[in-house]
Write a protein that holds these residues in place. Structure first.
Motif, PDB file in Angstrom:
ATOM      1  N   UNK A  21       0.829  -1.205   0.000  1.00 50.60           N
ATOM      2  CA  UNK A  21       0.000   0.000   0.000  1.00 50.60           C
ATOM      3  C   UNK A  21       0.869   1.264   0.000  1.00 50.60           C
ATOM      4  N   UNK A  22       1.734   1.430  -0.996  1.00 47.87           N
ATOM      5  CA  UNK A  22       2.661   2.569  -0.980  1.00 47.87           C
ATOM      6  C   UNK A  22       1.979   3.930  -0.979  1.00 47.87           C
ATOM      7  N   UNK A  23       0.846   4.043  -1.641  1.00 49.28           N
ATOM      8  CA  UNK A  23       0.179   5.340  -1.770  1.00 49.28           C
ATOM      9  C   UNK A  23      -0.929   5.548  -0.749  1.00 49.28           C
ATOM     10  N   UNK A  24      -1.106   4.584   0.150  1.00 51.46           N
ATOM     11  CA  UNK A  24      -2.140   4.709   1.183  1.00 51.46           C
ATOM     12  C   UNK A  24      -1.606   5.527   2.353  1.00 51.46           C
ATOM     13  N   UNK A  25      -2.511   6.178   3.039  1.00 55.86           N
ATOM     14  CA  UNK A  25      -2.126   6.978   4.202  1.00 55.86           C
ATOM     15  C   UNK A  25      -1.556   6.086   5.293  1.00 55.86           C
ATOM     16  N   UNK A  26      -0.421   6.498   5.843  1.00 59.84           N
ATOM     17  CA  UNK A  26       0.155   5.799   6.992  1.00 59.84           C
ATOM     18  C   UNK A  26       0.031   6.619   8.263  1.00 59.84           C
ATOM     19  N   UNK A  27       0.548   7.858   8.241  1.00 61.21           N
ATOM     20  CA  UNK A  27       0.634   8.642   9.474  1.00 61.21           C
ATOM     21  C   UNK A  27       0.092  10.044   9.267  1.00 61.21           C
ATOM     22  N   UNK A  28      -0.776  10.438  10.200  1.00 62.93           N
ATOM     23  CA  UNK A  28      -1.267  11.816  10.296  1.00 62.93           C
ATOM     24  C   UNK A  28      -0.816  12.341  11.650  1.00 62.93           C
ATOM     25  N   UNK A  29      -0.082  13.436  11.642  1.00 62.04           N
ATOM     26  CA  UNK A  29       0.429  13.992  12.895  1.00 62.04           C
ATOM     27  C   UNK A  29      -0.171  15.369  13.135  1.00 62.04           C
ATOM     28  N   UNK A  30      -0.819  15.523  14.303  1.00 62.67           N
ATOM     29  CA  UNK A  30      -1.344  16.825  14.707  1.00 62.67           C
ATOM     30  C   UNK A  30      -0.408  17.420  15.744  1.00 62.67           C
ATOM     31  N   UNK A  31       0.244  18.515  15.391  1.00 59.33           N
ATOM     32  CA  UNK A  31       1.226  19.170  16.255  1.00 59.33           C
ATOM     33  C   UNK A  31       0.523  20.002  17.328  1.00 59.33           C
ATOM     34  N   UNK A  32       1.267  20.474  18.331  1.00 63.10           N
ATOM     35  CA  UNK A  32       0.659  21.270  19.404  1.00 63.10           C
ATOM     36  C   UNK A  32      -0.054  22.522  18.914  1.00 63.10           C
ATOM     37  N   UNK A  33       0.385  23.105  17.796  1.00 62.42           N
ATOM     38  CA  UNK A  33      -0.270  24.318  17.288  1.00 62.42           C
ATOM     39  C   UNK A  33      -1.477  24.011  16.411  1.00 62.42           C
ATOM     40  N   UNK A  34      -1.821  22.720  16.285  1.00 56.69           N
ATOM     41  CA  UNK A  34      -2.972  22.320  15.490  1.00 56.69           C
ATOM     42  C   UNK A  34      -2.667  22.021  14.037  1.00 56.69           C
ATOM     43  N   UNK A  35      -1.455  22.288  13.588  1.00 54.91           N
ATOM     44  CA  UNK A  35      -1.097  21.981  12.204  1.00 54.91           C
ATOM     45  C   UNK A  35      -1.052  20.476  11.999  1.00 54.91           C
ATOM     46  N   UNK A  36      -1.396  20.043  10.806  1.00 56.31           N
ATOM     47  CA  UNK A  36      -1.509  18.617  10.505  1.00 56.31           C
ATOM     48  C   UNK A  36      -0.645  18.274   9.297  1.00 56.31           C
ATOM     49  N   UNK A  37       0.124  17.193   9.427  1.00 58.59           N
ATOM     50  CA  UNK A  37       0.951  16.690   8.337  1.00 58.59           C
ATOM     51  C   UNK A  37       0.621  15.215   8.126  1.00 58.59           C
ATOM     52  N   UNK A  38       0.543  14.815   6.861  1.00 61.22           N
ATOM     53  CA  UNK A  38       0.186  13.432   6.537  1.00 61.22           C
ATOM     54  C   UNK A  38       1.222  12.834   5.589  1.00 61.22           C
ATOM     55  N   UNK A  39       1.541  11.549   5.819  1.00 64.65           N
ATOM     56  CA  UNK A  39       2.465  10.811   4.970  1.00 64.65           C
ATOM     57  C   UNK A  39       1.812   9.514   4.505  1.00 64.65           C
ATOM     58  N   UNK A  40       2.074   9.138   3.269  1.00 60.05           N
ATOM     59  CA  UNK A  40       1.724   7.801   2.810  1.00 60.05           C
ATOM     60  C   UNK A  40       2.778   6.817   3.316  1.00 60.05           C
ATOM     61  N   UNK A  41       2.519   5.539   3.104  1.00 60.34           N
ATOM     62  CA  UNK A  41       3.506   4.541   3.494  1.00 60.34           C
ATOM     63  C   UNK A  41       4.818   4.757   2.748  1.00 60.34           C
ATOM     64  N   UNK A  42       4.748   5.038   1.445  1.00 62.76           N
ATOM     65  CA  UNK A  42       5.970   5.240   0.671  1.00 62.76           C
ATOM     66  C   UNK A  42       6.711   6.493   1.118  1.00 62.76           C
ATOM     67  N   UNK A  43       5.971   7.560   1.391  1.00 62.46           N
ATOM     68  CA  UNK A  43       6.610   8.803   1.827  1.00 62.46           C
ATOM     69  C   UNK A  43       7.300   8.632   3.171  1.00 62.46           C
ATOM     70  N   UNK A  44       6.659   7.922   4.081  1.00 65.59           N
ATOM     71  CA  UNK A  44       7.299   7.748   5.384  1.00 65.59           C
ATOM     72  C   UNK A  44       8.441   6.746   5.300  1.00 65.59           C
TER      73      UNK A  44
END
Length: 279
Positions: A21-44
């Motif tokens: 599942x290289x293009x599927x979502x792996x990790x979504x991180x919500x930082x203390x300031x509320x900003x959100x970053x998402x990585x696929x399996x391949x990206x991470x």
């Protein structure tokens, strides 16, 4: 009689998920300031490769250890997976631990490198001795400090190779270092995924600390075992839990009694919550 899958390593489990599942979502991180970053399996996986390059430059390789004193953050996840793929092992400690506690864990496990918050650098410096230290911004989702080159000469860890040493709380004496093998992580993930009927379409919401076994075993390892995704929160908030679950379309979570009671006491009815299972 339960038909168990053939045993596997945690390193191989990660590789299987990335390949399937290289293009599927792996990790979504919500930082203390509320900003959100998402990585696929391949990206991470690319971040894991860059992290492995950094680790090996500090003699972290097969049979070597790396110490982690970090709150929930992408760096923790990247070091954990990179170390597993390298055949190394992690030593996670309470990031808010005091110098004597951190020094004890470091002395007993002999890590080649240690990752800690730059905001708690002085406490860690006094504990770490002469190991290589990485002061980390725990809100950092870019990891631009990593080398550009991705590690490629991956070893093949064995089932019984050490993947972590987690210390007990010490309620009955000096904390004990519990050895976790590659197969332990993989088995915990597949067993939990099966028990929770987890599928690739699910998303685990992680609010418990990553330095504990719960978040590692029941949420991350289970998600990786089926190619599901994880929404990682920087810390736990009783009033924020249900809005976080709705915001990130989480379907599963793992908690224990105390935070459950706090959520029930402080949480409010929240539209859009899709949680179907809270272990």
């Amino acid at each position: 009689m339960t038909p168990w899958d053939a045993p596997d390593t945690f390193a191989a489990t990660w590789q299987h998920a990335v390949s399937a599942r290289p293009d599927a979502s792996f990790l979504v991180f919500e930082a203390p300031d509320g900003s959100v970053t998402e990585w696929t399996y391949a990206e991470f996986d690319a971040i894991v490769g860059r992290m492995a390059t950094e680790l090996t430059s500090h003699d972290v390789g097969p049979g070597r250890s790396v110490h982690l004193a970090l709150t929930n953050c992408p760096t923790f996840v990247a070091v954990w997976i990179a170390a597993s793929r390298l055949g190394a092992w992690i030593v996670p400690s309470d990031p808010m631990g005091r110098t004597p506690e951190l020094a004890d864990h470091i002395e007993r496990t002999g890590p080649r490198a240690g990752f800690h918050s730059r905001d708690r650098a002085e406490v860690y410096r006094r504990a770490a001795g002469d190991i290589a230290r990485f002061p980390i911004d725990e809100a950092d989702a870019e990891l631009a400090w990593l080398p550009d080159e991705e590690f490629t000469e991956w070893p093949q860890p064995a089932l019984t190779d050490r993947a972590a040493v987690m210390f007990t709380s010490g309620t009955t004496g000096r904390p004990k270092g519990v050895v976790i093998t590659q197969a332990n992580y993989a088995f915990a993930g597949t067993t939990m995924a099966r028990a929770a009927a987890l599928t690739a379409d699910d998303r685990q919401l992680v609010v418990l600390p990553l330095f504990h076994a719960n978040a590692q075993y029941y949420s991350f390892a289970s998600a990786i075992s089926v190619g599901a995704s994880v929404a990682l929160m920087h810390t736990f908030s009783a009033s924020g839990f249900l809005p976080q679950a709705a915001r990130h379309a989480a379907t599963c979570a793992s908690l224990f009694a105390a935070p459950m009671r706090m959520i029930l006491a402080r949480g409010e009815a929240t539209p859009g919550v899709r949680l179907r299972h809270c272990w």
